[in-house]
Design a protein around this motif. Structure first.
Motif, PDB file in Angstrom:
ATOM      1  N   ASN A 566      -2.667  -6.527   2.047  1.00 55.72           N
ATOM      2  CA  ASN A 566      -1.701  -7.577   1.699  1.00 55.72           C
ATOM      3  C   ASN A 566      -2.213  -8.963   2.057  1.00 55.72           C
ATOM      4  OD1 ASN A 566       0.030  -5.635   0.731  1.00 55.72           O
ATOM      5  ND2 ASN A 566       1.394  -5.657   2.499  1.00 55.72           N
ATOM      6  N   GLY A 567      -3.510  -9.190   1.821  1.00 52.35           N
ATOM      7  CA  GLY A 567      -4.112 -10.489   2.038  1.00 52.35           C
ATOM      8  C   GLY A 567      -4.477 -10.805   3.466  1.00 52.35           C
ATOM      9  N   GLU A 568      -4.264  -9.890   4.383  1.00 52.57           N
ATOM     10  CA  GLU A 568      -4.558 -10.123   5.797  1.00 52.57           C
ATOM     11  C   GLU A 568      -5.502  -9.042   6.299  1.00 52.57           C
ATOM     12  OE1 GLU A 568      -0.741  -9.807   7.501  1.00 52.57           O
ATOM     13  OE2 GLU A 568      -0.005 -11.725   6.729  1.00 52.57           O
ATOM     14  N   ALA A 569      -6.154  -9.332   7.434  1.00 44.69           N
ATOM     15  CA  ALA A 569      -6.985  -8.306   8.049  1.00 44.69           C
ATOM     16  C   ALA A 569      -6.128  -7.083   8.377  1.00 44.69           C
ATOM     17  CB  ALA A 569      -7.631  -8.850   9.320  1.00 44.69           C
ATOM     18  N   LEU A 570      -6.706  -5.904   8.264  1.00 43.16           N
ATOM     19  CA  LEU A 570      -5.979  -4.680   8.593  1.00 43.16           C
ATOM     20  C   LEU A 570      -5.428  -4.741  10.013  1.00 43.16           C
ATOM     21  CD1 LEU A 570      -8.573  -2.088   7.235  1.00 43.16           C
ATOM     22  CD2 LEU A 570      -6.295  -2.470   6.271  1.00 43.16           C
ATOM     23  N   ALA A 571      -4.258  -4.192  10.212  1.00 43.65           N
ATOM     24  CA  ALA A 571      -3.732  -4.030  11.567  1.00 43.65           C
ATOM     25  C   ALA A 571      -4.462  -2.874  12.245  1.00 43.65           C
ATOM     26  CB  ALA A 571      -2.234  -3.748  11.516  1.00 43.65           C
ATOM     27  N   HIS A 572      -4.484  -2.878  13.566  1.00 45.46           N
ATOM     28  CA  HIS A 572      -5.167  -1.800  14.288  1.00 45.46           C
ATOM     29  C   HIS A 572      -4.619  -0.440  13.884  1.00 45.46           C
ATOM     30  CE1 HIS A 572      -7.719  -4.108  16.989  1.00 45.46           C
ATOM     31  NE2 HIS A 572      -6.707  -4.921  17.221  1.00 45.46           N
ATOM     32  N   ARG A 573      -3.309  -0.331  13.757  1.00 45.23           N
ATOM     33  CA  ARG A 573      -2.723   0.984  13.468  1.00 45.23           C
ATOM     34  C   ARG A 573      -2.973   1.427  12.035  1.00 45.23           C
ATOM     35  NH1 ARG A 573       3.125   0.988  11.853  1.00 45.23           N
ATOM     36  NH2 ARG A 573       3.684  -1.094  11.152  1.00 45.23           N
ATOM     37  N   HIS A 574      -3.469   0.510  11.198  1.00 46.17           N
ATOM     38  CA  HIS A 574      -3.786   0.863   9.815  1.00 46.17           C
ATOM     39  C   HIS A 574      -5.291   0.879   9.546  1.00 46.17           C
ATOM     40  CE1 HIS A 574       0.339   1.118   8.606  1.00 46.17           C
ATOM     41  NE2 HIS A 574       0.597  -0.101   9.035  1.00 46.17           N
ATOM     42  N   GLY A 575      -6.092   0.966  10.613  1.00 47.18           N
ATOM     43  CA  GLY A 575      -7.511   1.235  10.434  1.00 47.18           C
ATOM     44  C   GLY A 575      -8.459   0.097  10.687  1.00 47.18           C
ATOM     45  N   PHE A 576      -8.012  -1.026  11.277  1.00 49.19           N
ATOM     46  CA  PHE A 576      -8.893  -2.161  11.541  1.00 49.19           C
ATOM     47  C   PHE A 576     -10.153  -1.705  12.286  1.00 49.19           C
ATOM     48  CE2 PHE A 576     -10.314  -5.600  14.333  1.00 49.19           C
ATOM     49  CZ  PHE A 576     -10.436  -6.647  13.434  1.00 49.19           C
ATOM     50  N   PRO A 577     -11.337  -2.174  11.894  1.00 47.98           N
ATOM     51  CA  PRO A 577     -11.595  -3.237  10.917  1.00 47.98           C
ATOM     52  C   PRO A 577     -11.866  -2.765   9.489  1.00 47.98           C
ATOM     53  CG  PRO A 577     -13.579  -2.794  12.166  1.00 47.98           C
ATOM     54  CD  PRO A 577     -12.535  -1.876  12.725  1.00 47.98           C
ATOM     55  N   VAL A 578     -12.072  -1.463   9.275  1.00 54.57           N
ATOM     56  CA  VAL A 578     -12.363  -0.995   7.920  1.00 54.57           C
ATOM     57  C   VAL A 578     -11.880   0.449   7.768  1.00 54.57           C
ATOM     58  CG1 VAL A 578     -14.705  -0.275   8.557  1.00 54.57           C
ATOM     59  CG2 VAL A 578     -14.155  -0.680   6.161  1.00 54.57           C
ATOM     60  N   ARG A 579     -11.322   0.743   6.597  1.00 54.06           N
ATOM     61  CA  ARG A 579     -10.911   2.101   6.279  1.00 54.06           C
ATOM     62  C   ARG A 579     -11.216   2.380   4.818  1.00 54.06           C
ATOM     63  NH1 ARG A 579      -4.490   2.917   6.141  1.00 54.06           N
ATOM     64  NH2 ARG A 579      -5.238   4.998   5.565  1.00 54.06           N
ATOM     65  N   SER A 580     -11.304   3.643   4.459  1.00 54.00           N
ATOM     66  CA  SER A 580     -11.453   4.001   3.050  1.00 54.00           C
ATOM     67  C   SER A 580     -10.078   4.018   2.401  1.00 54.00           C
ATOM     68  CB  SER A 580     -12.121   5.368   2.910  1.00 54.00           C
ATOM     69  OG  SER A 580     -11.344   6.377   3.528  1.00 54.00           O
ATOM     70  N   ILE A 581     -10.019   3.638   1.139  1.00 55.58           N
ATOM     71  CA  ILE A 581      -8.787   3.699   0.350  1.00 55.58           C
ATOM     72  C   ILE A 581      -9.095   4.492  -0.912  1.00 55.58           C
ATOM     73  CG2 ILE A 581      -7.122   2.399  -1.026  1.00 55.58           C
ATOM     74  CD1 ILE A 581      -6.566   2.209   1.906  1.00 55.58           C
ATOM     75  N   VAL A 582      -8.423   5.625  -1.069  1.00 56.01           N
ATOM     76  CA  VAL A 582      -8.622   6.488  -2.230  1.00 56.01           C
ATOM     77  C   VAL A 582      -7.277   6.578  -2.951  1.00 56.01           C
ATOM     78  CG1 VAL A 582      -9.514   8.677  -3.061  1.00 56.01           C
ATOM     79  CG2 VAL A 582     -10.282   7.788  -0.849  1.00 56.01           C
ATOM     80  N   PRO A 583      -7.027   5.744  -3.941  1.00 56.26           N
ATOM     81  CA  PRO A 583      -5.715   5.721  -4.604  1.00 56.26           C
ATOM     82  C   PRO A 583      -5.403   7.043  -5.312  1.00 56.26           C
ATOM     83  CG  PRO A 583      -6.975   3.742  -5.109  1.00 56.26           C
ATOM     84  CD  PRO A 583      -7.915   4.700  -4.461  1.00 56.26           C
ATOM     85  N   GLY A 584      -4.114   7.364  -5.371  1.00 55.10           N
ATOM     86  CA  GLY A 584      -3.665   8.522  -6.134  1.00 55.10           C
ATOM     87  C   GLY A 584      -3.742   9.842  -5.417  1.00 55.10           C
ATOM     88  N   VAL A 585      -4.378   9.885  -4.247  1.00 57.79           N
ATOM     89  CA  VAL A 585      -4.524  11.148  -3.529  1.00 57.79           C
ATOM     90  C   VAL A 585      -3.755  11.057  -2.217  1.00 57.79           C
ATOM     91  CG1 VAL A 585      -6.806  11.378  -4.556  1.00 57.79           C
ATOM     92  CG2 VAL A 585      -6.602  10.595  -2.208  1.00 57.79           C
ATOM     93  N   LEU A 586      -3.611  12.178  -1.538  1.00 59.31           N
ATOM     94  CA  LEU A 586      -2.916  12.181  -0.271  1.00 59.31           C
ATOM     95  C   LEU A 586      -3.576  11.230   0.720  1.00 59.31           C
ATOM     96  CD1 LEU A 586      -3.879  15.339   1.764  1.00 59.31           C
ATOM     97  CD2 LEU A 586      -4.868  14.869  -0.477  1.00 59.31           C
ATOM     98  N   GLY A 587      -2.764  10.595   1.565  1.00 59.57           N
ATOM     99  CA  GLY A 587      -3.277   9.579   2.469  1.00 59.57           C
ATOM    100  C   GLY A 587      -4.289  10.087   3.462  1.00 59.57           C
TER     101      GLY A 587
END
Length: 762
Positions: A566-587
């Motif tokens: 959402n235009g900001e650096a990832l929060a720690h609880r959401h994978g900061f500093p980098v995470r993979s994003i695979v749309p359409g599949v289970l999280g």
């Protein structure tokens, strides 16, 4: 961070003793702190800003108590283990620190011999457990200095700060008032500081010998002390042990809270709750161990026959040993280690981890060095089954109690108020300047990329998509069909956000991926594995997942390595500093805190790829039966088309309008890559008639991966027990066809169109 935590025991031979205590090593840094006094309880008089945190050396992993090395590193050669207390090259080596003790080759960590109790072991050879955490500290004393006893609420690293600030070209420099430290948490048998040792010793004696609980209570919390000697927060408990005098052994958790009465009493509820849950868990482990031992004894007696011993006393027979071979002495009771009582060799390493987590939380809330902005640590410690998995429990939000209506009130899920958060282990805090992502496997040249490399060396791609837990709507399957295994998610275990970062395809191409390897008689790539080694998970020593290689290389699949949300650096609880994003599949396939990407001909060997997140057939009704199916079933990938009602909620009372209509709102998601959702139909008369809902697809923000929000007015009759059906159809023609999905043991991929039930209409 001047709290000291300890586990104590009333030894039948040596009296009240400390088994282990955990402290934070004092920092010696001329830039931000004067020489630190000895570690002893006192009120903190300074606060330092904490910008980023990183548990170096995978410090959240449980150290093996059979190794003679206190370093815990990643299971690869890129651990970059730090061995200094301060990042300054001239700082003292941690091995030379007066609080550091090395392992000795002849020491057996926390495993005492038969002739010695928990509280007694050769002091000079006692093992040490330690964890490290990277912090960037700034002074700014003029605005942050506070008086003793004042409350302290440190400012955590802002997720809204620009990524450019985090990923500046000078990756190893900070602001003028900010520089790096490695904080070390040390667990040993007793404190080295004479003053702290004396304070702890007095507290232990008073806790186990003098303080009395209310009549009728054998276990429980209490607090004592004064502003001169300091305050002690304690929780005593007893463990059943057939080999102990009176068949019970007395233990207590103790926290030295300093001389500030206000701060000590404010910390009491948090510490008592944490200690109480740890005590309950240890008691449960001891009970299970005894039950197992009793069953084994009964089985042996049934097999070999019960041995008969003379009823004569040892005084008359001069017997020198017990029937089990233990040497017998006058007045002697069999000493046993806590690890023997609970049946777990790793119990002390586990306690070390929990003490570290509690110290972080105390420092964050009540002063001292603020170490973490993870406010879920307290809830982790308070979980009922804290010791069931031998690691700090993961922080999971958006469970059955979540408000679905407020969760889907906007097309984009607000970063600050996201209520959905799924983790299989503790939340990690990594330093973006030091973090590296390894790309290896079936590639031409392996890469070691910094977060800055990902942000500047590759084209950035933006994708709006839903991240959804495989167990979304599990509560409905559990309550409407039958019991399942897993977190009790309601209909809000998802979020719709904008993620930004380089395409995975571009990164793999830069690594020289061998797309045509199979044409030359070699093994061709079939899968791309993601791995995070930063912490132990519920079922494995790390977390991993994989996706098909073809999906990773397809531009239309929009697989990215996200560094913004959402235009900001990832929060720690959401994978900061980098995470993979695979749309359409289970999280579960969008791995947080990403450490490694491996191109392979095999799926990830991690537990969560091989023995979880698979749709078991209905005949599998328990874990034991499931064992025969895990290797035969494909791993879950794309999530099914789904529509959910956010309002009115099930079991609620609904008021009709004057025209007899009820407004129904909800969301719908497409199946895998076949979005977007093109139609949502709603029925309030058991499916006899269906009404098309009005869709909000997000306009310019929409994509084939995002959800749609919908609203509709439907007629409803007055009465009780009403249901609302909602079914979605996506661009690929997929639609929901059953009121209730087929049951499966793990409760995953539920998409029945019965969306709200047990409604009372007025």
């Amino acid at each position: 961070m001047d709290f000291t935590l300890a586990l104590t025991h009333f030894c039948e031979t040596h009296g009240p003793r400390s088994i282990l205590c955990t402290q934070v090593l004092p920092l010696e840094c001329g830039r931000c702190l004067p020489p630190s006094p000895a570690l002893h309880p006192q009120s903190s008089t300074e606060s330092l800003r904490t910008h980023v945190h990183d548990p170096d050396d995978a410090s959240h992993s449980i150290p093996s108590l059979r190794r003679h090395d206190t370093n815990t590193t990643l299971p690869t050669d890129f651990s970059r283990a730090s061995t200094t207390v301060d990042s300054d090259p001239e700082s003292v080596s941690i091995e030379r620190h007066p609080y550091f003790k090395a392992f000795h080759a002849d020491s057996s960590p926390f495993r005492y011999g038969r002739g010695q109790s928990d509280a007694y072991r050769h002091t000079n050879t006692a093992p040490v457990l330690r964890s490290r955490e990277f912090v960037c500290l700034g002074t700014d004393r003029a605005t942050q200095e506070r008086s003793p006893g004042s409350s302290h609420e440190p400012k955590s690293a802002s997720a809204s700060s620009s990524l450019d600030a985090l990923l500046s070209p000078h990756t190893h420099t900070h602001a003028d008032d900010c520089h790096d430290h490695t904080l070390t948490y040390l667990t040993s048998k007793s404190p080295e500081s004479p003053l702290t040792y004396a304070t702890l010793r007095n507290s232990v004696v008073r806790t186990l010998s003098c303080e009395l609980l209310p009549r009728g209570m054998s276990d429980g919390p209490f607090c004592f002390g004064d502003s001169t000697t300091g305050y002690t927060i304690a929780h005593s408990f007893r463990l059943s042990d057939p080999k102990a005098r009176g068949r019970r052994r007395t233990y207590a958790f103790v926290a030295l809270a300093g001389t500030d009465a206000s701060r000590a009493f404010k910390a009491c509820p948090l510490i008592w709750d944490a200690f109480a849950n740890l005590a309950k868990s240890i008691e449960a482990m001891a009970t299970r161990k005894q039950e197992d031992a009793r069953r084994q004894q009964e089985e042996q007696e049934a097999t070999k026959g019960k041995r008969n011993y003379s009823s004569a006393s040892s005084f008359l027979t001069k017997r020198q040993v017990e029937p089990d071979g233990t040497p017998r002495r006058a007045g002697h009771t069999t000493p046993r280690s806590l690890s023997e009582i609970v049946g777990d060799d790793h119990i002390f390493a586990i306690l070390h981890q929990y003490f570290v987590a509690l110290l972080k939380c105390l420092g964050d809330r009540f002063g001292g060095l603020p170490l973490a902005d993870n406010r879920s640590i307290y809830h982790i410690l308070a979980a009922e089954q804290a010791f069931a998995i031998q690691t700090p429990l993961p922080a999971n939000t958006a469970s059955v109690k979540a408000d679905v209506a407020s969760h889907v009130d906007k097309f984009l899920t607000c970063t600050k108020t996201i209520s959905f958060d799924r983790n299989h282990g503790p939340i990690q805090h990594k330093c973006p300047q030091q973090h590296r992502i390894i790309v290896d496997g079936l590639v031409g040249n392996a890469l070691c990329l910094s977060v800055q490399d990902l942000a500047t060396d590759f084209d950035q791609h933006t994708v709006t998509c839903v991240l959804q837990c495989a167990g979304n709507r599990r509560h409905t399957m559990r309550t409407r069909i039958k019991e399942v295994l897993g977190v009790d998610w309601n209909d809000a275990a998802l979020m719709n956000c904008v993620f930004e970062g380089p395409r995975l395809r571009d990164v793999l191409i830069a690594a020289g991926v061998r797309v045509s390897a199979s044409q030359h008689g070699q093994v061709g790539p079939q899968h791309v594995q993601f791995a995070s080694y930063g912490s132990k998970t519920q079922e494995d020593d790390w977390y991993g997942a994989s996706i098909p290689f073809a999906r990773a290389m397809d531009n239309e699949m929009d697989v990215i390595l996200a560094i913004k949300m959402n235009g900001e650096a990832l929060a720690h609880r959401h994978g900061f500093p980098v995470r993979s994003i695979v749309p359409g599949v289970l999280g579960a396939r969008s791995v947080k805190w990403l450490d490694r990407i491996t191109v392979s001909d095999q799926e990830s060997p991690c537990f969560y790829q091989q023995r979880d997140y698979k749709i078991l057939p209905p005949e599998v009704s328990d874990k034991q039966t499931a064992d025969a199916f895990w290797s035969k079933l494909p791993s879950m990938l794309e999530m099914p088309v789904n529509a959910c009602v956010a309002s009115p909620a099930s079991h609620s009372i609904v008021r009709r309008s004057d025209s007899g209509m009820v407004e129904v709102q909800g969301y719908a998601v497409p199946q895998g890559h076949q979005g977007p959702v093109t139609r949502v139909e709603v029925s309030a008369d058991e499916g006899k008639t269906w009404v098309d809902a009005q869709l909000d697809d997000g306009g310019e923000k929409a994509s084939k991966w995002s959800w749609v929000l919908w609203t509709v007015q439907v007629p409803m009759e007055k009465g009780c027990g009403h249901r609302i059906f909602a079914r979605a159809t996506d661009a690929g023609g997929n639609t929901q066809r059953k009121a209730q999905s087929t049951w499966n043991l793990r409760g995953v991929a539920y998409n029945g169109y019965e969306a709200a039930f047990d409604l009372t209409v007025l």
